[in-house]
Design an enzyme around this catalytic site. Structure first.
Site, PDB file in Angstrom:
ATOM      1  CG  HIS A 131      -0.808  -8.562   0.624  1.00  0.00           C
ATOM      2  ND1 HIS A 131      -0.418  -7.255   0.533  1.00  0.00           N
ATOM      3  CD2 HIS A 131      -2.144  -8.557   0.377  1.00  0.00           C
ATOM      4  CE1 HIS A 131      -1.470  -6.502   0.258  1.00  0.00           C
ATOM      5  NE2 HIS A 131      -2.529  -7.270   0.149  1.00  0.00           N
ATOM      6  CE1 TYR A 173      -2.942  -3.089   0.390  1.00  0.00           C
ATOM      7  CE2 TYR A 173      -3.558  -2.356   2.576  1.00  0.00           C
ATOM      8  CZ  TYR A 173      -3.684  -3.258   1.542  1.00  0.00           C
ATOM      9  OH  TYR A 173      -4.547  -4.314   1.663  1.00  0.00           O
TER      10      TYR A 173
END
Ligand code: NAP
Length: 277
Positions: A109, A51
């Site tokens: 992730h 991110y």
């Protein structure tokens, strides 16, 4: 300030029933948005290396007037950092960007099965936990088979599996597997980001029945399923709306009828085939 209830994870640590997604919250505006969420009562902040906003999340933690130990920072190891040493290095890198001495919950992730390193990555995370770099460890986008492999290979069950979950994709079988193994479910894109979900007539009607908004109906549905949703909003009013969902209860029938909106994944994110680096 809103009081978001907590549950206890399988490693004995606390975990909020609702948190803040931070994808796309960047720069000063992003920091302000995260600080505003903390002021409203959010305690779980969900970030990831990919991110590119760990610096902002750490800064928001420092600027907020809430004690560090009352906040729970989640980050995620990206596909390009899979492997034992790479996982430990990735966590060290996240700690540096966050400017914190501990990550509260570290996730993988995406499993990226073709790379074949998620078990090694998991071993690296176990090591990082032993060294005190992270408090809890879990995964994201793992299937039942992948979770079983991690448990069988290492004897360590993930505390959390963060997966795509919303009324269009309620993940009934995976949630049942989580419940059986003591894994907390976390819902990403809990509002089915930028789909027409919030305009569904059913949700509009249930919102009138409970004198809340369709968004609140959806988020309450998540919590009643036993999953922790992490809605993202940059707007303090919408953040408060999203967290203010513990003052009403959907009936079992209402929960079931919302789950009946099921139509499948929205973004082709099948963990057996979709990979992210
Ligand atoms: P989401 O939370 O389902 O939806 C976010 C969108 O809804 C934003 O456009 C937001 O706009 C809008 N919104 C928020 N509250 C609203 C409200 N009360 N009324 C109307 N619109 C509202 O989608 P998401 O950001 O994709 O998912 C949430 C978090 O999950 C992410 O931020 C990230 O932390 C995590 N995530 C994880 C994975 C993974 O692979 N593990 C994948 C995707 C997402 P405003 O900001 O303008 O309010």
């Amino acid at each position: 300030m809103l009081n978001i209830p907590t549950v206890t994870l399988n490693d004995g640590t606390w975990f909020p029933e609702l948190g803040l997604g931070t994808y796309n919250l960047r720069g000063e505006e992003g920091i302000d948005a995260i600080v505003a969420a903390i002021s409203s009562g959010y305690r779980l902040l969900d970030t990831a290396v990919n991110y590119e906003n760990e610096r902002e999340v750490g800064e928001a933690v420092r600027r907020s007037d809430v004690e560090r130990d009352d906040l729970l920072v989640v980050s995620k190891i990206p596909g390009r950092h899979h492997g034992f040493d790479e996982a430990v290095d990735s966590i060290q890198g996240s700690l540096g960007l966050l400017g914190l001495d501990r990550i509260d919950l570290q996730l993988i992730h995406w499993p990226n099965p073709s790379v074949g390193k998620y078990v090694d990555t998991w071993r690296g995370m176990i090591e990082a936990r032993e060294r005190g770099l992270v408090r809890s460890i879990g995964v994201s986008n793992f299937t039942e088979a992948m979770l079983t492999e991690l448990i069988d290979e290492t004897g360590v069950t993930p505390a959390v599996n963060q997966v795509e979950l919303h009324p269009y994709f309620p993940q009934e079988a995976l949630r049942a597997f989580h419940a059986e193994h003591g894994i907390r479910t976390e819902s990403w894109s809990p509002l089915a980001r930028r789909s027409e979900l919030l305009t569904e007539q059913l949700l509009q009607e249930l919102a009138v029945v409970h004198d809340v908004t369709p968004t609140q109906v959806v988020l309450r549905w998540h919590t009643q399923l036993g999953s922790t949703p992490i809605p993202k909003s940059a707007d303090p009013d919408r953040q408060r709306e999203n967290a203010d969902v513990f003052g009403f209860t959907l009936t079992d029938d209402q929960v079931a009828v919302i789950s009946g909106l099921e139509r499948g994944r929205l973004w082709d994110g099948d963990p057996d085939t979709h990979e992210e680096m």
